[in-house]
Enzyme design. Structure first.
Site, PDB file in Angstrom:
ATOM      1  N   ASP A   1       0.859  -1.177   0.000  1.00 11.62           N
ATOM      2  CA  ASP A   1       0.000   0.000   0.000  1.00 11.62           C
ATOM      3  C   ASP A   1       0.899   1.233   0.000  1.00 11.62           C
ATOM      4  O   ASP A   1       2.134   1.120  -0.014  1.00 11.62           O
ATOM      5  CB  ASP A   1      -0.963  -0.035   1.193  1.00 11.62           C
ATOM      6  CG  ASP A   1      -0.243   0.064   2.515  1.00 11.62           C
ATOM      7  OD1 ASP A   1       0.974   0.310   2.536  1.00 11.62           O
ATOM      8  OD2 ASP A   1      -0.906  -0.106   3.550  1.00 11.62           O
TER       9      ASP A   1
ATOM     10  N   ASP B   1      -7.615  -7.474   0.916  1.00 15.47           N
ATOM     11  CA  ASP B   1      -6.649  -7.667   2.001  1.00 15.47           C
ATOM     12  C   ASP B   1      -7.367  -7.328   3.291  1.00 15.47           C
ATOM     13  O   ASP B   1      -8.280  -6.496   3.305  1.00 15.47           O
ATOM     14  CB  ASP B   1      -5.440  -6.742   1.857  1.00 15.47           C
ATOM     15  CG  ASP B   1      -5.769  -5.325   2.333  1.00 15.47           C
ATOM     16  OD1 ASP B   1      -6.412  -4.587   1.566  1.00 15.47           O
ATOM     17  OD2 ASP B   1      -5.418  -4.969   3.473  1.00 15.47           O
TER      18      ASP B   1
END
Lengths: 378, 378
Positions: A93, A268
Site C-alpha cells: 500500500d 486484504d
C-alpha cells in the site's frame, strides 16, 4: 527481463469474475485474498504456512516498512521479497491509510502529508513521489498511489476535498512511476466516501489517468456494512472490466462473498490473523470462539474435513487450553486456520465462477455458516 | 501390548556414553536433550518444528498440567500424547520443582506438599501417590518421583531433611507406580544439595529402592556452574551404569558438553526457547544477540551451513528487524534455531562418543564458540 504485468479474465458469472494476474514473481488467481504482512511478516505465522494456506500474494505496509527498517535498508538487502523470503507476488500500500490511523500528528498539504513517526517521533514527509520511490525500493509487484483516506462519517465537503487531492496525487504517482523497472504495476484508488457522485467522478478521473488496476479505498473505516456494499455495487460498474479491482481492507467472509458477487477481484484484511490471535476461528460452520468453556472437553477438531492441518488435527479442547494457558501457539494455529479458510473461500469462489454457479456457492456457504453444525452432537 | 522400557548402551568414551532408551512411543537416542513443553506446548514453536529440529522426546510439566487443564481432562481426551499431538516419547516431571518456584504459598509435610494454585488460588495437595497418579493419567513414558527441591545456598540440616523426605517419597512413588500400565518407567531423583556425603547417601538409597533411571535434581537452582559440575562428577559414579542418568533443568551448551563428559544421558532446559524469545541465538559460533545494532544491515544468515531453515535461510538483518518491530515470528524463529542447535550438539556428541573422540569434539566445539567467526568480514 521481467515478465510484464497482465490481467486475464477466465470466466464471468453475473458480475462475479475469475482471472489471473501475472507478475514477475508469479501468478495471482482471482478472486484473491492477500494476507497482511505489515512489518515484513504475517503476524505470528511463518511464511511457509502462509504459502501452504494457499496465498498467491501478500501485502506489505509502506508506512511501517519506510519507518522501520527503512526502504533504503530493505533495498540494500535485495528488496522486500528477498528480505522477508517471500519469492511470490507482493503488493504494497502507499502508507496513506496508516498515516491516518497510526500517526499521532499529521498535516495534509498539497505537496505531501507530514507526520510524526509512531516509532521514534521523527517528522516524516510523505509525498506522492516519495510513496512511489519507497515502493520501487521495496520492489513490490503492485504499488498503490498515495491517497488521503477520510474516516466516515464525514462532511461532504471534506470527503470531496480529500477525493480531489487524492486524484491530483494519483497523477503525480503515475508520473513518478515512470521510473519503475519494467513489469511492475501501479493501481489507482477510488475515493469519495459514501457519496455516489463523488465515487463516480473519482473512478472516471482515475480511468482517464490510466492505471494497471483500480482499488476502492476509504471503506472499512467506520461505515455500516450495508453502506460499504452499496458503494462497492455502485462503484464497480464505473471501473474498466479489463483491469483488476481491489477492495482495500475488507473484510469478513460474508463481506468477501458479497464483494465478489459485485465484481471485486482482490482483498486484504488483518481479520484472519487478528481474530485468530484473539481466539476466533473462521470455519465452514461459521465463526467459533475457541475460548468459550463449551470447547474445554471437546475432542473434535475445528473441521475434520479441512485440508488445513491446524483445523483438522488438533482438538478444540487442546486449542481452548492453549488460549486459556496463554500459549502463543494457540494464536498461531488459529491464524493459520483462518488464513487457510479465507483462501479456501476464494478457491471455492473461483471454481464456482468458472462453472457459472457462484450464486449457489455463496448461498450454500452462508447457509452452512449458520447451520450450527459445529455444536457437539450430544 | 506396549514395548517394555529399556536402555541399551551403545558405546562408552571415557565417562561419556551413548545409547538408546526404548519406550512404547519410540526410541530416545542418548545423550538426549528434551525441549520443555510446560503446558502441553513448546513455547512459540509448532510440534512439527520441534520434531524437525531432531527431538526424540519432550518434557511435560505435571504441576502446570494438573492445574490446567487437569490430568483427568487430559486422560479423558486420550492422554498427553494425543492431547498435544506428540506421538513420540514424553517425560513428565513430578511437580516438586514448580511447587517450589511458582507457588505463592506452600507447606511441606510428611504426607504431601500443600500449595496455593498460581492459576486460580485453589489449595492443592500433592502427595507422592497423587504425583504418580497424575503422571499415569497423563500417560507419560517416563514419570519422575515427587521430591522436595531446596534452593541453594541452604543450611546443611535443611538440605539433609529435604533429601531424607525425598527418599521416603521415592519409596512411596515406587509402590504407587505398581499400578502403572506396562512399559512405563519411573525415575528416582538424587537430592543432597552441594554436599558430597548427602548426594552419595541419596544415590545409594535410591539404588536400593530400584528405578528405571536416575536423575540428579536440585541443581540449576542458584549454585555456581563449577559447583554444579563438581556435584555431577561426584554423583554419577554412585549411579548404576546400566540405567539412564538425567541431569534436570540444565543448561547452557557448555553445561551440556561438560555433563556428557561426566556420563549424563538426558537433559531438559527452557534456555533454548526462553533465550530465543529474548533474541539470543545459540549457534556454532557461540551465542549471538540478534538485537544488537551490528546485525541491522547484515545479509548473512546465522549459520549458512546449518540444516535448520531458520538459521540458514533468513538474514540476520531480517531477524534483527523482527525483534525491533516486536514481531512474534522473531522469537519463534530463534527458538527453532536454538532447539535445532541443541539437538545438533547432542547428535554430534553421540557420533563422537561412538567413535571414541568425544574429548576432541567438545574441545573443537568450544573453540568454535569463541572463534568470533560470526563477525562480519568487513
Amino acid at each position: 527481463m521481467s515478465a510484464p504485468f497482465s490481467f486475464r479474465l477466465l470466466a464471468v458469472d453475473g458480475a462475479a469474475r475469475t482471472g489471473e494476474i501475472s507478475t514477475a514473481h508469479g501468478v495471482v488467481r482471482t478472486p484473491a485474498f492477500m494476507p497482511v504482512g505489515t512489518q515484513g511478516a504475517i503476524k505470528g505465522v511463518h511464511h511457509d504456512d502462509v504459502r501452504s494456506a494457499g496465498a498467491d500474494i501478500v501485502l506489505g505496509n509502506t508506512y511501517h516498512l519506510m519507518l522501520r527498517p527503512s526502504a533504503e535498508r530493505i533495498a540494500a538487502l535485495g528488496g522486500l521479497h528477498a528480505f522477508m523470503r517471500w519469492p511470490y507476488p507482493i503488493l504494497t500500500d502507499s502508507g496513506g491509510y496508516q498515516v491516518m490511523s497510526l500517526s499521532p500528528l499529521r498535516k495534509v498539504d498539497e505537496p505531501a502529508v507530514t507526520f510524526r513517526s509512531h516509532v521514534d517521533g521523527a517528522t516524516v514527509v510523505l509525498s506522492p513521489e516519495r510513496a512511489i520511490e519507497v515502493q520501487i525500493l521495496l520492489g513490490s509487484d503492485i504499488a498503490m498511489q498515495l491517497d488521503e483516506c477520510v474516516r466516515l462519517p464525514a462532511a461532504q465537503g471534506e470527503i470531496e476535498r480529500a477525493m480531489r487531492l487524492s486524484l491530483r496525487w494519483a497523477e503525480r504517482c503515475k508520473r513518478a512511476f515512470e521510473r519503475a523497472p519494467a513489469g511492475r504495476a501501479l493501481f489507482g484508488i477510488v475515493q469519495g466516501g459514501d457519496d455516489f457522485d463523488l465515487r463516480q467522478a473519482s473512478a472516471r478521473a482515475l480511468r482517464d489517468v490510466g492505471f494497471h488496476g483500480y482499488a476502492i479505498g476509504g471503506l472499512a473505516v467506520g461505515e455500516a456494512p450495508e453502506v460499504m456494499r452499496k458503494i462497492v455495487a455502485e462503484t464497480v460498474p464505473a471501473l474498466p472490466a479489463e483491469r483488476p479491482r481491489y477492495l482495500m481492507g475488507v473484510g469478513t467472509p460474508a463481506d468477501l462473498l458479497a464483494a465478489v458477487a459485485r465484481g471485486i477481484d482482490m482483498f486484504d484484511c488483518v481479520l484472519p490473523t487478528r481474530n485468530g490471535r484473539h481466539g476466533l476461528a473462521f470455519t465452514r460452520f461459521g465463526a467459533i470462539n475457541i475460548k468459550n468453556a463449551q470447547h474445554a472437553d471437546d475432542p473434535r477438531p475445528l473441521d475434520g474435513a479441512s485440508g488445513c492441518p491446524a483445523a483438522r488435527d488438533f482438538s478444540r479442547a487442546y486449542l481452548h487450553h492453549l488460549f486459556k494457558a496463554g500459549e502463543a501457539l494457540g494464536g498461531t494455529l488459529l491464524s493459520i486456520v483462518n488464513l487457510y479458510y479465507y483462501q479456501e473461500l476464494m478457491a471455492g469462489a473461483r471454481a464456482a465462477i468458472a462453472t457459472g454457479r457462484f450464486a449457489d456457492y455463496a448461498a450454500q456457504t452462508e447457509q452452512e455458516w449458520s447451520s450450527k453444525r459445529d455444536l457437539p452432537t450430544q
